[in-house]
Design an enzyme around this catalytic site. Structure first.
Site, mmCIF file in Angstrom:
data_model
loop_
_atom_site.group_PDB
_atom_site.id
_atom_site.type_symbol
_atom_site.label_atom_id
_atom_site.label_comp_id
_atom_site.label_asym_id
_atom_site.label_seq_id
_atom_site.Cartn_x
_atom_site.Cartn_y
_atom_site.Cartn_z
ATOM 1 N N GLU A 101 -9.116 -4.751 -5.158
ATOM 2 C CA GLU A 101 -8.543 -3.767 -4.241
ATOM 3 C C GLU A 101 -9.614 -2.938 -3.553
ATOM 4 O OE1 GLU A 101 -5.389 -2.971 -3.359
ATOM 5 O OE2 GLU A 101 -4.364 -4.511 -4.532
ATOM 6 N N SER A 155 0.835 -1.204 0.000
ATOM 7 C CA SER A 155 0.000 0.000 0.000
ATOM 8 C C SER A 155 0.870 1.254 0.000
ATOM 9 C CB SER A 155 -0.966 -0.042 1.185
ATOM 10 O OG SER A 155 -1.947 0.957 1.082
ATOM 11 N N HIS A 204 -7.810 -5.078 -0.845
ATOM 12 C CA HIS A 204 -6.604 -4.360 -0.428
ATOM 13 C C HIS A 204 -6.200 -4.777 0.991
ATOM 14 C CE1 HIS A 204 -3.701 -1.123 -0.744
ATOM 15 N NE2 HIS A 204 -4.067 -0.668 0.449
#
Length: 516
Positions: free
Chosen positions: A333, A218, A424
Site C-alpha cells: 500500500e 481507499s 495503493h
C-alpha cells in the site's frame, strides 16, 4: 462556482418553459423510452451509450449545499416538472491538492451532490442487483464522475445496475462547523442520502432496492467501514466490497473539535465567518491546515469522519451491521505515497499511532517489524502499509466474521500492476477493466486481461449471489480468524493464508482499536 451560478443550475432542475411543465410528474410517464425513467422528483432523460448500455448522469440526490446550506446536512430535493436531461456528469466536489502523482491541481464546486446510473441495454423482466461505487481520494479529492469509474462494463458484463456517487470532502465535508448532530460527518451523511435515493428510486431503472452492494476503494472503502457502524445506514445496503480500507481514519469528538479550532485559528476567523467566505478562499484555508498535517492529532489526514456520538455514536467495530463482505487490499500500500512524496501522511500517520499507544508499545512495534521483515523488504514501509490498511482491514474482517457475517478476504499482489508495483490504487484499473495506467483500454496483456476479468467477475458474482466464488477461481475459503485464508489476485490467482503473520498479529492484538 459563484453562488448565483449554483442557484441557476438548481433552478434549471426545477423549472421549464415547456408545456410539459404544466404536467405533474406521473403524467410524463407516457413519454417513457428505454432512456426515460420516472423517479420520485420527476422524469429523467438519459442516453444510450455507444456500447448499448443506458446511462443517467448528473442526477441530483439532494439540494445543492451552498449558501445557507453550506456545512449543513443534505436536504431533500424538490420536484421538477419537465424531463430533466441527465446526459453529463455533475460537478465534482471541491477538491484539495494531494501529491502530484495523484492530482496536479484542485478543482470542483460546492454544488456537487449528484450521482450517475448505468443499466444494461434494455429493461428486463427481472429486477437486477445494484452496485453503488464510493470513490476514494483521501477524503479530499475524487469524484463519482471520474471517467475511470464509468459503469458501462459492469452493467453490460454483470447484468446489473451500477451507481457512482459524489460526496462532500475536505473541510466542506468533515469539519463540524455547526453544533447540529452529525455536522462533523457531512460526507458520510451525503453517502447515506445517496443510498436512500437508491433505495427509493432504483426500481425505476430495473434495480432491486433490497439487493444493493456498496463498493469502494481507499476513502470510499474507509467510508463503508464507517457506514457499517452508522445506524442511519442500516438496511440501505445488503453487502459490502471494501478495497484498501477498514474502519478508519476516525477522530474522536474532542479531536474533531481541535481540528475546527486549528482551522479557525489559522484563518483568524470564527465559525460564522467560515459560513460566509468565498469558496476559493475557504478552500485555501483548508489546504493551509492540511499542509501542516504531519502531527499526532491530524496524522497526515486532516479531514475525515469522527466518532461524534450521533451519526456515528461509537467506533464502528463496536456496533457493526453484519452484512456479507468482500474485503481486500494491495500488497504494498505504501508504494504510491512513497513515489508521490506524501510526507505528511508517511510521517504523520505513524506519529499519530505512536502518540496513541505510548513509547513503550511503539518500541515493541518497531522491534517486531524490524525482526519480521525479510532481507528484501523495508520494515518502515511495511509498518506504514499495515497501519494504513492491513491491520484495519483484518480487524474489520475478524469483527464481521465474529458477528456472523460471511466474509471473504483477498490481496492484490500483481507485481507489474503499474510503475510502483501492487501499491495503493493499483487495483483500480483491474477493477474497471481499464488497461494499464496512462495507456488506456486494450493495453492489458492477455494475462492481465484475464486477471481483470477474474476480479470483475468475482465482484459481479458477489453482487448477484452474496459469494465471490466463480468457476475461474480456485476454491475461495471464507475468512475465519483462526485460518486467515485469503485469495491472491495475481497471475495466476492462488489461495494463501495469514498475510500479516503471527508475530505482527500478536502485536496488534494488544493495541486498542481507537489507536488506528
Amino acid at each position: 462556482m459563484p453562488l448565483e451560478s449554483s442557484r441557476r443550475r438548481f433552478l434549471q432542475h426545477c423549472l421549464s418553459v415547456s408545456t410539459a411543465a404544466l404536467l405533474p410528474p406521473f403524467a410524463l410517464a407516457d413519454l417513457a423510452s428505454p432512456t426515460q425513467v420516472t423517479v420520485a422528483q420527476g422524469v429523467l432523460q438519459g442516453q444510450q451509450q455507444a456500447d448499448g448500455t443506458r446511462s443517467w448522469k448528473g442526477v441530483p440526490f439532494a439540494r445543492p449545499p451552498v449558501g445557507k446550506l453550506r456545512f449543513k446536512a443534505p436536504q431533500p430535493l424538490q420536484a421538477w416538472y419537465a424531463p430533466l436531461k441527465a446526459e453529463a456528469y455533475g460537478p465534482w466536489a471541491v477538491q484539495q491538492p494531494y501529491p502530484p502523482v495523484l492530482q496536479d491541481k484542485p478543482k470542483g464546486e460546492e454544488d456537487c451532490l449528484y450521482l450517475n446510473v448505468w443499466a444494461p441495454a434494455s429493461p428486463a423482466v427481472h429486477v437486477r442487483p445494484v452496485l453503488v461505487w464510493l470513490h476514494g481520494g483521501a477524503f479530499v479529492l475524487g469524484s463519482g464522475g471520474d471517467p475511470r469509474f464509468d459503469g458501462s462494463d459492469y452493467a453490460r458484463r454483470g447484468d446489473l445496475i451500477f451507481v457512482t456517487v459524489n460526496y462532500r470532502m475536505g473541510g466542506f465535508g468533515y469539519l463540524g462547523v455547526h453544533a447540529e448532530p452529525g455536522a462533523a460527518n457531512l460526507g458520510l451523511q451525503d453517502q447515506v442520502a445517496a443510498l436512500r435515493w437508491v433505495r427509493d428510486n432504483i426500481s425505476a431503472f430495473g434495480g432491486d432496492p433490497h439487493n444493493v452492494t456498496v463498493m469502494g476503494e481507499s476513502a470510499g472503502a474507509m467510508s463503508i467501514g464507517c457506514l457499517l457502524g452508522v445506524p442511519a445506514a442500516k438496511g440501505l445496503f445488503a453487502r459490502a466490497i471494501i478495497q484498501s480500507g477498514g474502519a478508519r481514519p476516525l477522530f474522536q469528538a474532542d479531536e474533531a473539535a481541535q481540528v475546527l479550532h486549528q482551522v479557525l485559528q489559522a484563518g483568524g476567523v470564527d465559525a460564522a465567518q467560515l459560513q460566509q467566505m468565498p469558496v476559493a478562499e475557504l478552500n485555501n484555508l483548508f489546504i493551509k491546515v492540511a499542509e501542516q498535517s504531519n502531527t499526532p492529532l491530524l496524522g497526515g489526514e486532516a479531514y475525515h469522519p469522527a466518532v461524534d456520538g450521533s451519526l456515528l455514536p461509537v467506533h464502528p467495530l463496536e456496533a457493526l451491521h453484519p452484512v456479507p463482505t468482500l474485503i481486500g487490499h494491495c500488497r504494498d500500500e505504501s508504494g504510491l505515497f512513497v513515489a508521490g512524496k506524501a510526507v505528511n501522511l508517511l510521517e504523520g500517520l505513524p506519529a499519530r499511532v505512536r502518540a496513541k499507544v505510548g513509547e513503550a508499545t511503539w518500541a515493541q512495534v518497531e522491534q517486531t517489524y524490524q525482526q519480521s521483515t525479510g532481507a528484501e523488504g523495508d520494515w518502515q514501509r511495511e509498518l506504514f502499509s499495515d497501519i494504513f490498511v492491513g491491520v484495519p482491514a483484518l480487524r474489520l474482517a475478524d469483527r464481521l466474521a465474529a458477528a456472523g457475517a460471511p466474509v471473504w478476504a483477498y490481496r492484490f499482489d500483481y507485481a507489474n500492476a503499474g510503475p510502483y508495483g501492487p501499491c495503493h490504487g493499483s487495483d483500480i484499473p483491474y477493477t474497471f477493466g481499464l488497461g494499464q495506467p496512462g495507456k488506456g483500454r486494450g493495453s492489458f496483456t492477455a494475462a492481465e486481461q484475464r486477471l481483470s476479468e477474474q476480479m470483475r467477475d468475482s465482484f459481479i458474482a458477489f453482487a448477484h449471489t452474496g459469494s465471490p466464488q466463480t468457476a475461474a477461481l480456485p476454491t475461495w475459503p471464507r475468512h475465519e480468524p483462526q485460518a486467515l485464508a485469503y485469495l491472491r489476485f495475481d497471475t495466476p490467482v492462488s489461495v494463501a493464508s495469514d498475510y500479516l503473520g503471527a508475530a505482527r498479529r500478536a502485536l496488534w492484538e494488544t493495541v486498542p482499536i481507537a489507536a488506528l
